[in-house]
Motif scaffolding. Structure first.
Motif, PDB file in Angstrom:
ATOM      1  N   GLN A 105       0.818  -1.226   0.000  1.00 46.19           N
ATOM      2  CA  GLN A 105       0.000   0.000   0.000  1.00 46.19           C
ATOM      3  C   GLN A 105       0.849   1.273   0.000  1.00 46.19           C
ATOM      4  O   GLN A 105       0.329   2.366  -0.248  1.00 46.19           O
ATOM      5  N   ARG A 106       2.146   1.130   0.271  1.00 42.54           N
ATOM      6  CA  ARG A 106       3.050   2.283   0.279  1.00 42.54           C
ATOM      7  C   ARG A 106       2.984   3.062  -1.038  1.00 42.54           C
ATOM      8  O   ARG A 106       3.268   4.265  -1.082  1.00 42.54           O
ATOM      9  N   ARG A 107       2.590   2.380  -2.118  1.00 42.47           N
ATOM     10  CA  ARG A 107       2.539   3.052  -3.421  1.00 42.47           C
ATOM     11  C   ARG A 107       1.581   4.235  -3.418  1.00 42.47           C
ATOM     12  O   ARG A 107       1.702   5.158  -4.219  1.00 42.47           O
ATOM     13  N   TRP A 108       0.610   4.218  -2.481  1.00 40.48           N
ATOM     14  CA  TRP A 108      -0.334   5.346  -2.406  1.00 40.48           C
ATOM     15  C   TRP A 108       0.359   6.655  -2.030  1.00 40.48           C
ATOM     16  O   TRP A 108      -0.203   7.733  -2.227  1.00 40.48           O
ATOM     17  N   LEU A 109       1.547   6.558  -1.463  1.00 35.36           N
ATOM     18  CA  LEU A 109       2.216   7.770  -0.965  1.00 35.36           C
ATOM     19  C   LEU A 109       3.122   8.421  -1.997  1.00 35.36           C
ATOM     20  O   LEU A 109       3.778   9.422  -1.713  1.00 35.36           O
ATOM     21  N   THR A 110       3.183   7.875  -3.194  1.00 31.61           N
ATOM     22  CA  THR A 110       3.920   8.530  -4.283  1.00 31.61           C
ATOM     23  C   THR A 110       3.084   9.716  -4.773  1.00 31.61           C
ATOM     24  O   THR A 110       1.867   9.781  -4.527  1.00 31.61           O
ATOM     25  N   PRO A 111       3.704  10.676  -5.485  1.00 27.41           N
ATOM     26  CA  PRO A 111       2.921  11.805  -6.012  1.00 27.41           C
ATOM     27  C   PRO A 111       1.728  11.332  -6.839  1.00 27.41           C
ATOM     28  O   PRO A 111       0.627  11.881  -6.727  1.00 27.41           O
ATOM     29  N   GLU A 112       1.917  10.274  -7.637  1.00 19.74           N
ATOM     30  CA  GLU A 112       0.811   9.768  -8.456  1.00 19.74           C
ATOM     31  C   GLU A 112      -0.280   9.160  -7.579  1.00 19.74           C
ATOM     32  O   GLU A 112      -1.474   9.357  -7.805  1.00 19.74           O
ATOM     33  N   GLY A 113       0.154   8.392  -6.575  1.00 15.62           N
ATOM     34  CA  GLY A 113      -0.806   7.760  -5.671  1.00 15.62           C
ATOM     35  C   GLY A 113      -1.624   8.801  -4.918  1.00 15.62           C
ATOM     36  O   GLY A 113      -2.846   8.666  -4.765  1.00 15.62           O
ATOM     37  N   LEU A 114      -0.952   9.854  -4.460  1.00 18.83           N
ATOM     38  CA  LEU A 114      -1.656  10.902  -3.712  1.00 18.83           C
ATOM     39  C   LEU A 114      -2.667  11.623  -4.601  1.00 18.83           C
ATOM     40  O   LEU A 114      -3.786  11.933  -4.163  1.00 18.83           O
ATOM     41  N   ARG A 115      -2.281  11.872  -5.831  1.00 20.55           N
ATOM     42  CA  ARG A 115      -3.235  12.527  -6.749  1.00 20.55           C
ATOM     43  C   ARG A 115      -4.459  11.645  -6.972  1.00 20.55           C
ATOM     44  O   ARG A 115      -5.583  12.125  -7.057  1.00 20.55           O
ATOM     45  N   GLU A 116      -4.217  10.341  -7.059  1.00 20.01           N
ATOM     46  CA  GLU A 116      -5.366   9.438  -7.237  1.00 20.01           C
ATOM     47  C   GLU A 116      -6.272   9.453  -6.001  1.00 20.01           C
ATOM     48  O   GLU A 116      -7.505   9.504  -6.126  1.00 20.01           O
ATOM     49  N   ILE A 117      -5.655   9.412  -4.824  1.00 16.27           N
ATOM     50  CA  ILE A 117      -6.473   9.471  -3.588  1.00 16.27           C
ATOM     51  C   ILE A 117      -7.316  10.739  -3.582  1.00 16.27           C
ATOM     52  O   ILE A 117      -8.487  10.724  -3.192  1.00 16.27           O
TER      53      ILE A 117
END
Ligand code: G3P
Ligand code: CA
Length: 309
Positions: A222-234
């Motif tokens: 789930q760490r992938r959510w913390l990348t710039p792309e992941g954060l934009r998706e959230i």
């Protein structure tokens, strides 16, 4: 960007919890993790009431579903860790293999609410709490409403879907029935939803829910959510992230990255039993709030939350 240094964007993103914020502009948010769970049995009414006495802004409830479709407050998907189910229903266990060992489990979803009400959910923690019951979410709402905010977690929605339940729909129905389904509906009882499941939060949005939502992020994939792309998706479905605190410690820049895209940051979990290498849990919470700049945190010890003017 920290809430202790307000900007126009931070004001906007916390608009939904404005009534609480009005008590102290842009103050940090204290969420009692499963209630004041260092001092009373987690996810019970005594733990919730104590959390309010200790000044919690929000009280967390972990949600599960009974066999007859009632939302109840319990962290685990099974009953044996925090109740006397093994004594009351010895013949209702499922035997599973875990780590090469055979273990007996009593899934919540195999018991009706009436059966669950026969269980003692207090004496495992301390004999003083013998007779404490697992509360329905409705009972929790009634106990907390008007005194603090609600911070329910949709736990294991995919498991319950396999049993024919849509947890999101049950949560939404309950919020609507209580007139808590819109931001600001009850100024004394703001509601923020949370889940480790992005799908669950998206489904809540699809149902029409406009309440703030925190996407929880655990260690591992789930760490992938913390990348710039992941954060934009959230940002497309939630209003904040809720990372395991160690992910923030290893990568403190995630706080600024999240704020930059307009997401709040709420870290979990802070407890006196394990203050993460700090002298005590108060010092640990102060570091995350005032040095690393997180906006809010979950703690078992609401009385140790370091308020600052
Ligand atoms: O919901 C925040 C935090 O409580 C997540 O961890 O396992 O305690 O529900 P857990
Ligand atoms: Ca939780």
């Amino acid at each position: 960007m920290s809430l202790s240094h307000p900007t126009r964007r931070s004001v906007v993103r916390w608009a939904a919890v404005a009534p609480l914020m009005a008590r102290g502009a842009q103050r940090k948010i204290l969420i009692a993790h499963r209630g004041a769970s260092a001092y009373a049995p987690e996810n019970t009414l005594p733990a919730y009431r104590l959390a309010i006495e200790q000044g919690a802004d929000f009280v967390e409830q972990d949600l599960q579903i009974t066999r007859d479709g009632v939302l109840v407050c319990l962290h685990d998907v099974t009953l044996e860790r925090t109740t006397d189910v093994a004594r009351v229903f010895p013949d209702r266990a499922r035997t599973e293999s875990a780590g090469g060992q055979s273990v007996r489990r009593w899934p919540v979803v195999e018991f009706t609410m009436e059966e669950i009400q026969r269980l003692d959910a207090g004496s495992w923690f301390d004999e003083r709490f013998r007779g404490t019951r697992i509360p329905s979410w409705q009972q929790a709402i009634d106990a907390i409403r008007g005194k603090a905010g609600l911070y329910p977690e949709l736990k294991a929605p995919e498991l319950y879907e396999r049993h024919g339940f849509r947890m999101e729909e049950l949560v939404w129905e309950t919020l609507r029935r209580n007139r808590l389904h819109e931001p600001g509906a009850d100024p004394k009882t703001p509601v923020i939803l949370q889940s480790f499941s992005a799908e669950a939060l998206k489904r809540m949005r699809a149902l029409g829910c406009k309440l703030p939502m925190t996407m929880l992020v655990r260690r591992g994939e789930q760490r992938r959510w913390l990348t710039p792309e992941g954060l934009r998706e959230i940002k497309s479905f939630a209003t904040g992230i809720g990372p395991d605190k160690t992910l923030i410690r290893e990568d403190p820049g995630v706080v600024a990255r999240a704020h930059e895209v307009g997401l709040t940051v709420t870290a979990y979990t802070f407890r006196s039993a394990d203050p993460g290498g700090f002298p005590d849990v108060r010092a640990e919470m102060a570091h995350y709030l005032y040095k690393l700049g997180v906006d809010a945190l979950f703690t078992d010890n609401p009385d140790q939350f370091p308020r600052r003017p």
